[in-house]
Design an enzyme around this catalytic site. Structure first.
Site, PDB file in Angstrom:
ATOM      1  NE  ARG A   1      -2.346   1.412   3.698  1.00  0.00           N
ATOM      2  CZ  ARG A   1      -3.170   0.985   4.605  1.00  0.00           C
ATOM      3  NH1 ARG A   1      -4.382   0.501   4.652  1.00  0.00           N
ATOM      4  NH2 ARG A   1      -2.694   1.184   5.821  1.00  0.00           N
TER       5      ARG A   1
ATOM      6  CE  LYS B   1      -1.876   4.756   7.010  1.00  0.00           C
ATOM      7  NZ  LYS B   1      -2.756   5.725   7.498  1.00  0.00           N
TER       8      LYS B   1
ATOM      9  CD  GLU C   1     -11.840   6.465   5.586  1.00  0.00           C
ATOM     10  OE1 GLU C   1     -10.928   5.403   6.167  1.00  0.00           O
ATOM     11  OE2 GLU C   1     -11.321   7.134   4.776  1.00  0.00           O
TER      12      GLU C   1
HETATM   13  N1  PMP Z   1      -8.929   4.942   7.202  1.00  0.00           N
HETATM   14  C1  PMP Z   1      -8.201   5.989   7.876  1.00  0.00           C
HETATM   15  C2  PMP Z   1      -8.487   7.216   7.538  1.00  0.00           C
HETATM   16  C3  PMP Z   1      -6.947   5.440   8.438  1.00  0.00           C
HETATM   17  O1  PMP Z   1      -6.040   6.386   8.764  1.00  0.00           O
HETATM   18  C4  PMP Z   1      -6.669   3.983   8.704  1.00  0.00           C
HETATM   19  C5  PMP Z   1      -5.716   3.795   9.553  1.00  0.00           C
HETATM   20  N2  PMP Z   1      -4.450   4.044   9.050  1.00  0.00           N
HETATM   21  C6  PMP Z   1      -7.594   3.271   8.292  1.00  0.00           C
HETATM   22  C7  PMP Z   1      -8.820   3.696   7.627  1.00  0.00           C
HETATM   23  C8  PMP Z   1      -7.428   1.865   8.660  1.00  0.00           C
HETATM   24  O2  PMP Z   1      -6.258   1.274   8.078  1.00  0.00           O
HETATM   25  P1  PMP Z   1      -5.616  -0.036   8.538  1.00  0.00           P
HETATM   26  O3  PMP Z   1      -6.463  -1.092   8.849  1.00  0.00           O
HETATM   27  O4  PMP Z   1      -4.713  -0.284   7.097  1.00  0.00           O
HETATM   28  O5  PMP Z   1      -4.661   0.490   9.436  1.00  0.00           O
END
Ligand code: PMP
Length: 289
Positions: free
Chosen positions: A50, A149, A182
Site C-alpha cells: 500500500r 495514505k 469511514e
Molecule cells: N482509514 C483511515 C483514514 C486511516 O487513517 C486508517 C488507519 N491508518 C484506516 C482507515 C485503517 O487502515 P489500516 O487497517 O490499514 O490501518
C-alpha cells in the site's frame, strides 16, 4: 529510542528533518502505521504494497526496494528491542524550495519510528466507543483519493476536531454523496441480522485491518456485504465496529447520542476480536530470526 532516517539508525534526538522538507511544507508524502505482535510484524507485505501504491499514485519514487524497506523496518524494531510495537513508516517528497513543484525535490526523506504503544482506545474496547457523525465530508476520490495514505491528513483532522467538540471518541465521515465513508482513522462496519455490512472502498482508505476482518468473517461463515450505507444503517444497526492498525477492532456503542443495539459491545464484535487476537499473535514476519 533509535530511529531509521535515510539509511542510518540514529538516536531520537538526532533524528531531524529540514524545514524545507515538502512533507512538512505541503503534506507531500505517504506513510504507513503498522503493528508488531509477539515478535512478528503483522501484514508487513500488505502495508509495504500500500505504501508503494500510494507513492506511485502521487508520482513519488521511493528509490528503495520493498525488500530493503522491510529489512529497515525489522532492524528498527531490533535496535529498539521491541516485540510488540506500533511502527510509523514515512516517505516524504524530500527537501525542495518554497515552491510546491516536486521536481525541485532531489530525493525522498525516509524515516521509521517504532514505539511500544498499547491499546489505542484504552478501556473503551470493553465499554464501546461513542462516535459522532461530522459535517466535514471525506475527500472525494476525484480530488484526493482516500485510498492514498498521504501525509495530508487535514481532512481527517478536521473531522477529529469536530468529534472532539461534540464529545465523540471517533468521528464518522460521510462522502459528498451522503454515504458513510469511514472514521477519521479507521474503517467502519455495521452488523444487522447476522450480516456484516461495510462501504465499498472508493470513499475510504483500503484498510488492511478491514481486509483481515473480512477474512475472519469468511472463516467464521459470517456473511459480508460491501454496499452503500447511510444514517439509517448506522442508527438501526445491531452492532457497529471500527477497524485500523492503531485502533485494531473496536466496538461503537453510541452514535450521535443513540445507543447502538443493546448499547453494549455485541456478540459478533466479541467473536471477531477473539479471532483477531489469535491471528495477530500467530502470524507475521519474524523480527528476530
Ligand atoms: N482509514 C483511515 C483514514 C486511516 O487513517 C486508517 C488507519 N491508518 C484506516 C482507515 C485503517 O487502515 P489500516 O487497517 O490499514 O490501518
Amino acid at each position: 529510542m533509535i530511529i531509521y532516517l535515510n539509511g542510518e539508525f540514529v538516536p531520537k534526538e538526532e533524528a531531524k528533518v529540514s524545514v524545507f522538507d515538502h512533507g512538512l511544507l505541503y503534506g507531500d508524502g505517504v506513510f504507513e502505521g503498522i503493528r508488531a505482535y509477539n515478535g512478528r510484524v503483522f501484514r508487513l507485505g500488505e502495508h509495504l504494497d500500500r505504501l508503494y501504491d500510494s507513492a506511485k499514485t502521487i508520482d513519488l519514487n521511493i528509490g528503495m526496494s520493498k525488500e530493503d524497506m522491510a529489512e529497515a523496518t525489522l532492524e528498527t524494531l531490533r535496535r529498539n528491542e521491541l516485540k510488540d510495537a506500533y511502527i510509523r513508516l514515512v516517505v516524504t517528497r524530500g527537501v525542495g524550495d518554497l515552491g510546491l513543484d516536486p521536481r525541485k525535490c532531489d530525493k525522498p526523506t525516509i524515516f521509521i519510528i517504532a514505539t511500544g504503544w498499547g491499546a489505542m482506545y484504552g478501556d473503551l474496547y470493553e465499554k464501546g466507543l461513542t462516535a459522532v457523525t461530522v459535517s466535514v465530508r471525506r475527500n472525494p476520490a476525484d480530488a484526493l483519493p482516500p485510498n492514498v495514505k498521504s501525509l495530508n491528513y487535514l481532512n481527517n483532522i478536521l473531522a477529529k476536531i469536530e468529534a472532539n467538540y461534540k464529545g465523540g471518541d471517533e468521528a464518522i465521515f460521510f462522502d459528498t454523496n451522503g454515504y458513510v465513508a469511514e472514521g477519521s482513522g479507521d474503517n467502519i462496519f455495521v452488523v444487522k441480522n447476522g450480516t456484516i455490512f461495510t462501504p465499498h472502498t472508493l470513499n475510504n482508505l483500503r484498510g488492511i485491518t478491514r481486509l483481515v476482518l473480512l477474512e475472519i468473517a469468511g472463516e467464521m461463515g459470517i456473511p459480508v456485504r460491501e454496499q452503500n450505507l447511510g444514517y439509517f444503517d448506522l442508527y438501526s444497526a445491531d452492532e457497529v465496529l471500527v477497524t485500523g492498525s492503531a485502533a485494531e477492532i473496536a466496538p461503537v456503542t453510541k452514535i450521535d447520542g443513540r445507543s447502538i443495539g443493546s448499547g453494549r459491545p455485541g456478540p459478533v464484535a466479541a467473536q471477531l476480536v477473539a479471532a483477531f487476537r489469535t491471528k495477530t499473535s500467530e502470524e507475521g514476519t519474524e523480527i528476530y530470526q
